[in-house]
Design a protein around this motif. Structure first.
Motif, PDB file in Angstrom:
ATOM      1  N   ALA A  97       0.859  -1.188   0.000  1.00 46.72           N
ATOM      2  CA  ALA A  97       0.000   0.000   0.000  1.00 46.72           C
ATOM      3  C   ALA A  97       0.890   1.231   0.000  1.00 46.72           C
ATOM      4  O   ALA A  97       1.981   1.249   0.575  1.00 46.72           O
ATOM      5  CB  ALA A  97      -0.919   0.014   1.215  1.00 46.72           C
ATOM      6  N   ASP A  98       0.360   2.316  -0.641  1.00 41.36           N
ATOM      7  CA  ASP A  98       1.095   3.581  -0.666  1.00 41.36           C
ATOM      8  C   ASP A  98       0.110   4.683  -0.944  1.00 41.36           C
ATOM      9  O   ASP A  98      -1.064   4.444  -1.269  1.00 41.36           O
ATOM     10  CB  ASP A  98       2.173   3.554  -1.755  1.00 41.36           C
ATOM     11  N   ALA A  99       0.560   5.915  -0.830  1.00 37.81           N
ATOM     12  CA  ALA A  99      -0.301   7.073  -1.086  1.00 37.81           C
ATOM     13  C   ALA A  99       0.295   7.946  -2.180  1.00 37.81           C
ATOM     14  O   ALA A  99       0.084   9.165  -2.218  1.00 37.81           O
ATOM     15  CB  ALA A  99      -0.468   7.892   0.196  1.00 37.81           C
ATOM     16  N   ALA A 100       1.091   7.333  -3.090  1.00 40.39           N
ATOM     17  CA  ALA A 100       1.718   8.092  -4.162  1.00 40.39           C
ATOM     18  C   ALA A 100       0.710   8.456  -5.228  1.00 40.39           C
ATOM     19  O   ALA A 100      -0.193   7.666  -5.531  1.00 40.39           O
ATOM     20  CB  ALA A 100       2.852   7.262  -4.779  1.00 40.39           C
ATOM     21  N   PRO A 101       0.816   9.657  -5.794  1.00 39.33           N
ATOM     22  CA  PRO A 101      -0.066  10.026  -6.906  1.00 39.33           C
ATOM     23  C   PRO A 101       0.114   9.059  -8.070  1.00 39.33           C
ATOM     24  O   PRO A 101       1.183   8.435  -8.209  1.00 39.33           O
ATOM     25  CB  PRO A 101       0.397  11.442  -7.278  1.00 39.33           C
ATOM     26  N   PRO A 102      -0.909   8.915  -8.888  1.00 39.73           N
ATOM     27  CA  PRO A 102      -0.813   7.979 -10.015  1.00 39.73           C
ATOM     28  C   PRO A 102       0.393   8.324 -10.917  1.00 39.73           C
ATOM     29  O   PRO A 102       0.647   9.483 -11.228  1.00 39.73           O
ATOM     30  CB  PRO A 102      -2.144   8.166 -10.753  1.00 39.73           C
ATOM     31  N   GLY A 103       1.138   7.296 -11.309  1.00 41.35           N
ATOM     32  CA  GLY A 103       2.276   7.489 -12.204  1.00 41.35           C
ATOM     33  C   GLY A 103       3.578   7.844 -11.523  1.00 41.35           C
ATOM     34  O   GLY A 103       4.624   7.893 -12.186  1.00 41.35           O
ATOM     35  N   HIS A 104       3.578   8.126 -10.208  1.00 40.54           N
ATOM     36  CA  HIS A 104       4.799   8.518  -9.513  1.00 40.54           C
ATOM     37  C   HIS A 104       5.604   7.320  -9.021  1.00 40.54           C
ATOM     38  O   HIS A 104       6.792   7.464  -8.742  1.00 40.54           O
ATOM     39  CB  HIS A 104       4.444   9.428  -8.327  1.00 40.54           C
ATOM     40  N   LEU A 105       4.948   6.191  -8.875  1.00 38.96           N
ATOM     41  CA  LEU A 105       5.644   5.026  -8.348  1.00 38.96           C
ATOM     42  C   LEU A 105       6.459   4.372  -9.474  1.00 38.96           C
ATOM     43  O   LEU A 105       5.902   3.984 -10.499  1.00 38.96           O
ATOM     44  CB  LEU A 105       4.637   4.020  -7.786  1.00 38.96           C
ATOM     45  N   LYS A 106       7.786   4.291  -9.306  1.00 40.48           N
ATOM     46  CA  LYS A 106       8.678   3.790 -10.355  1.00 40.48           C
ATOM     47  C   LYS A 106       9.116   2.340 -10.115  1.00 40.48           C
ATOM     48  O   LYS A 106       9.585   1.688 -11.040  1.00 40.48           O
ATOM     49  CB  LYS A 106       9.928   4.673 -10.443  1.00 40.48           C
ATOM     50  N   ARG A 107       9.028   1.866  -8.898  1.00 41.72           N
ATOM     51  CA  ARG A 107       9.371   0.480  -8.624  1.00 41.72           C
ATOM     52  C   ARG A 107       8.416  -0.059  -7.557  1.00 41.72           C
ATOM     53  O   ARG A 107       7.902   0.703  -6.735  1.00 41.72           O
ATOM     54  CB  ARG A 107      10.822   0.309  -8.226  1.00 41.72           C
ATOM     55  N   HIS A 108       8.197  -1.348  -7.561  1.00 39.95           N
ATOM     56  CA  HIS A 108       7.178  -1.968  -6.718  1.00 39.95           C
ATOM     57  C   HIS A 108       7.777  -2.868  -5.645  1.00 39.95           C
ATOM     58  O   HIS A 108       7.030  -3.579  -4.973  1.00 39.95           O
ATOM     59  CB  HIS A 108       6.213  -2.789  -7.593  1.00 39.95           C
ATOM     60  N   GLN A 109       9.059  -2.844  -5.476  1.00 37.70           N
ATOM     61  CA  GLN A 109       9.688  -3.633  -4.434  1.00 37.70           C
ATOM     62  C   GLN A 109      10.900  -2.862  -3.918  1.00 37.70           C
ATOM     63  O   GLN A 109      11.601  -2.206  -4.663  1.00 37.70           O
ATOM     64  CB  GLN A 109      10.111  -5.015  -4.954  1.00 37.70           C
ATOM     65  N   VAL A 110      11.128  -2.959  -2.619  1.00 27.80           N
ATOM     66  CA  VAL A 110      12.220  -2.258  -1.953  1.00 27.80           C
ATOM     67  C   VAL A 110      13.205  -3.293  -1.436  1.00 27.80           C
ATOM     68  O   VAL A 110      12.807  -4.324  -0.867  1.00 27.80           O
ATOM     69  CB  VAL A 110      11.681  -1.379  -0.801  1.00 27.80           C
ATOM     70  N   ASN A 111      14.487  -3.006  -1.615  1.00 25.72           N
ATOM     71  CA  ASN A 111      15.532  -3.882  -1.091  1.00 25.72           C
ATOM     72  C   ASN A 111      15.506  -3.851   0.431  1.00 25.72           C
ATOM     73  O   ASN A 111      15.576  -2.777   1.046  1.00 25.72           O
ATOM     74  CB  ASN A 111      16.902  -3.425  -1.623  1.00 25.72           C
ATOM     75  N   LEU A 112      15.423  -5.027   1.045  1.00 22.63           N
ATOM     76  CA  LEU A 112      15.298  -5.091   2.497  1.00 22.63           C
ATOM     77  C   LEU A 112      16.630  -5.025   3.241  1.00 22.63           C
ATOM     78  O   LEU A 112      16.647  -4.865   4.473  1.00 22.63           O
ATOM     79  CB  LEU A 112      14.572  -6.394   2.891  1.00 22.63           C
ATOM     80  N   ALA A 113      17.755  -5.130   2.526  1.00 24.69           N
ATOM     81  CA  ALA A 113      19.056  -5.124   3.206  1.00 24.69           C
ATOM     82  C   ALA A 113      19.304  -3.812   3.964  1.00 24.69           C
ATOM     83  O   ALA A 113      19.733  -3.834   5.132  1.00 24.69           O
ATOM     84  CB  ALA A 113      20.177  -5.384   2.199  1.00 24.69           C
ATOM     85  N   PRO A 114      19.031  -2.610   3.373  1.00 24.50           N
ATOM     86  CA  PRO A 114      19.208  -1.377   4.158  1.00 24.50           C
ATOM     87  C   PRO A 114      18.296  -1.328   5.381  1.00 24.50           C
ATOM     88  O   PRO A 114      18.707  -0.795   6.427  1.00 24.50           O
ATOM     89  CB  PRO A 114      18.878  -0.269   3.148  1.00 24.50           C
ATOM     90  N   LEU A 115      17.048  -1.885   5.259  1.00 21.65           N
ATOM     91  CA  LEU A 115      16.142  -1.900   6.409  1.00 21.65           C
ATOM     92  C   LEU A 115      16.736  -2.727   7.538  1.00 21.65           C
ATOM     93  O   LEU A 115      16.681  -2.320   8.714  1.00 21.65           O
ATOM     94  CB  LEU A 115      14.775  -2.469   6.000  1.00 21.65           C
ATOM     95  N   GLN A 116      17.285  -3.884   7.184  1.00 22.13           N
ATOM     96  CA  GLN A 116      17.867  -4.735   8.204  1.00 22.13           C
ATOM     97  C   GLN A 116      19.039  -4.031   8.903  1.00 22.13           C
ATOM     98  O   GLN A 116      19.212  -4.152  10.127  1.00 22.13           O
ATOM     99  CB  GLN A 116      18.345  -6.056   7.578  1.00 22.13           C
ATOM    100  N   ARG A 117      19.848  -3.320   8.128  1.00 17.84           N
ATOM    101  CA  ARG A 117      20.986  -2.612   8.736  1.00 17.84           C
ATOM    102  C   ARG A 117      20.509  -1.515   9.665  1.00 17.84           C
ATOM    103  O   ARG A 117      21.052  -1.316  10.751  1.00 17.84           O
ATOM    104  CB  ARG A 117      21.887  -2.007   7.639  1.00 17.84           C
ATOM    105  N   LEU A 118      19.483  -0.760   9.249  1.00 22.27           N
ATOM    106  CA  LEU A 118      18.964   0.320  10.090  1.00 22.27           C
ATOM    107  C   LEU A 118      18.372  -0.246  11.376  1.00 22.27           C
ATOM    108  O   LEU A 118      18.624   0.280  12.478  1.00 22.27           O
ATOM    109  CB  LEU A 118      17.905   1.116   9.323  1.00 22.27           C
ATOM    110  N   LEU A 119      17.585  -1.326  11.256  1.00 19.07           N
ATOM    111  CA  LEU A 119      16.978  -1.928  12.439  1.00 19.07           C
ATOM    112  C   LEU A 119      18.030  -2.539  13.364  1.00 19.07           C
ATOM    113  O   LEU A 119      17.800  -2.670  14.574  1.00 19.07           O
ATOM    114  CB  LEU A 119      15.953  -2.987  12.016  1.00 19.07           C
ATOM    115  N   ALA A 120      19.187  -2.925  12.781  1.00 21.50           N
ATOM    116  CA  ALA A 120      20.259  -3.498  13.596  1.00 21.50           C
ATOM    117  C   ALA A 120      21.110  -2.434  14.260  1.00 21.50           C
ATOM    118  O   ALA A 120      22.060  -2.750  14.977  1.00 21.50           O
ATOM    119  CB  ALA A 120      21.126  -4.406  12.728  1.00 21.50           C
TER     120      ALA A 120
END
Length: 488
Positions: A97-120
């Motif tokens: 889910a997202d709240a981006a205006p139509p046409g603004h979303l350029k990719r549909h998946q985010v790399n989870l490796a940076p998330l894991q580093r931030l959470l760590a």
């Protein structure tokens, strides 16, 4: 020929270019560092934002969050804080889910490796994928979303959204930065040019001195020496260069004077040789012509006398030609020493025996006074014999009948001194300063001149590291030189 830029101009342009390049690089680094610092501050301040959102009741449903409700929630939150962008990710990083205006979303998946580093607890800033850019990276806040004890996804908050980035573009303040850089660069350039002018001013003065010397020759050299003497002393590179040029100017002046002196000596040599050759040749020609024209009228005694005079004149011409040849070989370095160890008293005895009959025929006394236990010498035997021959022959020719010619050998310190003395008329006073450097053939009642023989003697002894000297004497001439003994 096209004139190039001066050294001062090239140094100024080089300094200005380096200063400008350093200023631009410093500005770019400052902007980049400011941008990175801003993102670090934003991420640090908003690090718990995703965790607060993850605790909302719409996201804590037993069956998991509803995409439509999440989108409405994200829209309201983004209305409150338009600088952020909110996304709900699945456990695999796909955007649910997202709240981006139509046409603004350029990719549909985010790399989870940076998330894991931030959470760590990685060191901030940590950049993650920007869903509204195909390859962009931005600082973010993230929190896991748990449902019934299982991981349902992640709340992913981009902290600097499109609107925030548009208002605070990293190069938005570039004109101000460039203006400040230009002002600082200009002031530094002005100070550098003043310092460069002060540094290169002595070099410019030295350049003018060298140009003056190049244009005016010897007169410019004398002026250059005077100008260099008036320069303030300094020990820097330019000062040392000025001193080196001053020493070079002194050497050039000395060499110029030596060349002028040698040229004058050469001219005098040619004039004197011409005079000395002309006299015997004229006499020889006159006697031979007389013999040819009056051969029938001359008696046998007259013809014999004329032939004797002609032969004597031809011998004189031959002797002078031989001396000229020897002097030329010595002057142009064609003679090399062939050193050997020998006893100087034996050589003196041999030379005295060679001239004994000539001295006896003139009624002269030729004797050798040799000190006992003299050391052997290391020299060229043939050339030293030539030195003794020239000196004794010169003494015999200028000593009156009944006169004394003496050769004396003495130990003098670490050397052996050789002296050849006669009681003839001596040397003309005005010729003494140049007796061994330039031949003269003038003769007079009160003295004699030095010919080529003494010049040859001087050159031979110079090859041996010695020199011929005219010693003070109340009567006649007294010549002395020294030879080094054999080193043990």
């Amino acid at each position: 020929m096209k004139r190039g830029w001066s050294l001062s101009t090239r140094l100024a342009l080089l300094f200005g270019g380096l200063l400008l390049a350093c200023g631009l690089a410093a500005t770019a680094l400052q902007i980049h560092a400011g941008e990175q610092r801003e993102q670090e501050v934003v991420q640090r301040l908003s690090l718990g934002l995703a965790g607060h959102i993850a605790g909302h009741e719409l996201l804590m449903l037993p069956d998991g969050p509803d995409a439509g409700n999440v989108q409405r929630l994200f829209t309201k939150l983004m209305d409150v804080n338009p600088s952020v962008e909110l996304y709900l990710l699945g456990p695999d990083g796909k955007i649910i889910a997202d709240a981006a205006p139509p046409g603004h979303l350029k990719r549909h998946q985010v790399n989870l490796a940076p998330l894991q580093r931030l959470l760590a607890g990685a060191t901030l800033p940590v950049w993650g994928d920007d869903p509204r850019s195909e390859a962009g990276q931005k600082v973010f806040s993230a929190a896991p979303l748990w449902t019934n004890g299982r991981l349902a996804g992640y709340v992913y908050v981009v902290l600097i959204g499109e609107e925030h980035q548009a208002l605070l573009h990293p190069w938005a303040d570039a004109p101000a930065h460039i203006g400040a850089m230009a002002l600082i660069t200009g002031l530094a350039m002005l100070a550098g040019l003043l310092a460069l002018r002060a540094i290169t001013r002595p070099l410019q003065r030295l350049t003018r001195i060298v140009q003056h010397f190049d244009h005016d020759g010897l007169a410019g050299l004398e002026a250059a020496q005077q100008a260099l003497a008036n320069e303030p002393p300094s020990n820097d590179e330019i000062g040392r260069l000025r001193q080196a040029f001053g020493h070079m100017a002194q050497r050039l002046a000395a060499q110029w004077q030596d060349l002028s002196h040698q040229d004058q000596q050469r001219r005098e040599l040619v004039a004197n040789i011409s005079h000395d050759l002309r006299t015997p040749l004229t006499s020889l020609h006159g006697y031979l012509e007389t013999l040819k024209l009056k051969a029938a009228l001359l008696s046998e005694a007259e013809r014999a006398r004329y032939l004797d005079v002609a032969i004597g004149q031809s011998r004189q011409v031959g002797r002078l030609a031989q001396e000229l040849f020897e002097l030329a070989r010595l002057e142009y370095g064609a003679v090399t020493l062939s050193r050997e160890v020998f006893a100087l008293p034996d050589l003196v005895q041999d030379v005295c025996q060679k001239f004994a009959l000539a001295a006896e025929a003139r009624g002269q006394r030729l004797q050798a006074d040799i000190a006992p236990a003299l050391p052997q010498v290391d020299a060229d035997l043939g050339l030293i014999e030539r030195v003794l021959t020239n000196l004794i022959d010169n003494a015999i020719r200028h000593t009156p009948p009944g006169g004394l010619i003496e050769l004396r050998l003495r130990a003098l310190g670490q050397a052996v001194e050789v002296r050849v003395r006669d009681d003839g008329p001596g040397v003309l006073e005005h010729l003494k300063p140049h007796l061994f450097v330039r031949p003269s053939f003038q003769t007079g009642l009160r003295g004699r001149a030095g010919g080529l023989g003494l010049v040859i003697v001087s050159r031979i002894l110079q090859l041996h590291g010695s020199q011929i000297r005219l010693m003070p004497s109340s009567q006649g001439a007294d010549f002395a030189f020294q030879l080094a003994p054999v080193r043990t």
